[in-house]
Design an enzyme around this catalytic site. Structure first.
Site, short mmCIF file in Angstrom:
data_model
loop_
_atom_site.label_atom_id
_atom_site.label_comp_id
_atom_site.label_asym_id
_atom_site.label_seq_id
_atom_site.Cartn_x
_atom_site.Cartn_y
_atom_site.Cartn_z
N SER A 105 40.78 17.88 55.94
CA SER A 105 39.79 18.64 56.54
C SER A 105 38.40 17.78 56.39
O SER A 105 38.25 16.82 55.76
CB SER A 105 39.49 19.96 55.81
OG SER A 105 38.67 19.81 54.70
N TYR A 146 37.74 20.01 45.76
CA TYR A 146 38.42 20.19 47.09
C TYR A 146 38.40 19.08 47.75
O TYR A 146 39.26 18.74 48.43
CB TYR A 146 37.80 21.38 47.58
CG TYR A 146 38.57 21.80 49.00
CD1 TYR A 146 39.96 22.25 49.07
CD2 TYR A 146 37.62 21.55 50.12
CE1 TYR A 146 40.25 22.34 50.53
CE2 TYR A 146 38.14 21.82 51.52
CZ TYR A 146 39.38 22.13 51.45
OH TYR A 146 40.12 22.49 52.67
#
Length: 339
Positions: free
Chosen positions: A177, A202
């Site tokens: 992402s 993340y």
């Protein structure tokens, strides 16, 4: 042919699809009858739409799930009948944060893929993830986002390697992402022992997902296995379950009334790039690249207005970092199909 000549350029190819394309649109006309696919996290959000698209094209889809009964209920409620006689979707137990569970799932799958059983693995979509979760260590002290999003899929893919190689043309899709832009790989503190930051953790995990595709493609292409990293786009799914509403409003993802930013995609649109990377004839002979909006992404233009939301940063496709991460992951898990 030299290695350089086999490396796919990180440039758009003009796929004919785009940001608003849906999974059903990109798979239209593609026949996956007789093919087998695994989609982790395939019972919620864009994973569910990915399973729907692959099954609609005739694939037999296996959905690994930490809570198998819940997954079966969700799939059934979505009109995706669990595999029985003539069915096309089945569920098996798998907890990506538990390396023992990964080994058990892979062993069970390979038992069905033994010579003579006629079962190889044509498509593996490493879709499941956690995002910005509270600090948690799993296994031998691994940071949970890195362990779940990367190490779980690293082990799974390596353990399933015999079935992937047997397919003679398999594709592996790794869900990354734009989160990769938040952090490179912290090789000196991979588990955030010096202090935890949920977004940097993340970001590291999403960079790891992208680098995994780079190195898997380099190792696997001589066996006909190609790998792609995918940014699905912003989609409101269960991935946001750890985020307070106030944080999402502050980030501009939604207004105070819950109305989403127009840049967000529907789950069907979010699944499109994964499905495209897994099945598009236009990608034949290609791999090791980061994709977005149903095309190969362009490199990020540093300092540009869209640098944070578009393109792939250099650290996420760096081949030396990819090889280093692969070796570190193999050392951490004790698993490497290419040793």
């Amino acid at each position: 042919m030299s290695e350089e000549n086999t490396v796919t350029s990180q440039r758009k190819i003009g796929s004919g699809f785009g940001r608003d394309s849906t999974a059903a649109e990109v798979i239209a006309g593609i026949d996956l009858t007789g093919k087998t696919a695994i989609v982790t996290g395939g019972y919620s959000g864009l994973g569910l739409e990915t399973v729907r698209a692959l099954a609609s094209a005739g694939a037999a889809v296996v959905v690994p799930a930490r809570r198998p009964e819940h997954a079966r209920d969700v799939l059934a409620d979505s009109g995706l009948t669990p595999a029985t006689e003539g069915g096309d979707v089945s569920v098996a137990e798998l907890d990506l944060a538990d390396q023992g569970s990964v080994k058990e799932f892979a062993a069970a799958f390979l038992a069905g893929a033994a010579p003579g059983a006629g079962r190889s693995l044509d498509i593996l979509i490493n879709n499941a993830a956690i995002m910005a979760s509270p600090e948690r260590k799993v296994g031998p002290g691994w940071e949970s986002q890195f362990a779940t999003n990367h190490l779980g899929h690293f082990a799974l893919t390596n353990l399933l390697w015999p079935a992937l190689a047997a397919a003679r043309g398999a594709r592996v899709v790794s869900l990354s992402s734009t989160g990769h832009k938040l952090s490179g790989i912290r090789f000196d503190d991979i588990n955030f022992d010096a202090g935890y930051d949920k977004w940097r953790a993340y970001g590291q995990a999403k960079t790891a997902n992208a680098l995994f595709a780079v190195q898997l493609d380099a190792l696997g292409r001589e066996f006909g296995v190609r790998a792609f990293a995918v940014h699905p786009g912003g989609i409101m799914t269960e991935l946001q379950r750890h985020l307070p509403r106030e944080e999402m409003i502050a980030a501009g993802w939604m207004d105070e009334h819950g109305k989403l930013d127009p840049r967000f995609k529907t789950p069907a649109q979010g699944a499109a790039t994964s499905v495209w990377a897994a099945t598009a004839p236009a990608l034949e002979g290609m791999g090791g690249v980061y994709c977005e909006d149903c095309d190969i992404a362009e490199p990020t233009v540093p300092g540009s207005p869209e640098a944070r939301i578009r393109g792939v940063d250099a650290h996420a496709v760096d081949r030396e970092a990819a090889a280093r991460l692969w070796q570190m992951s193999a050392d951490m898990t004790g698993i490497n199909a290419f040793r």
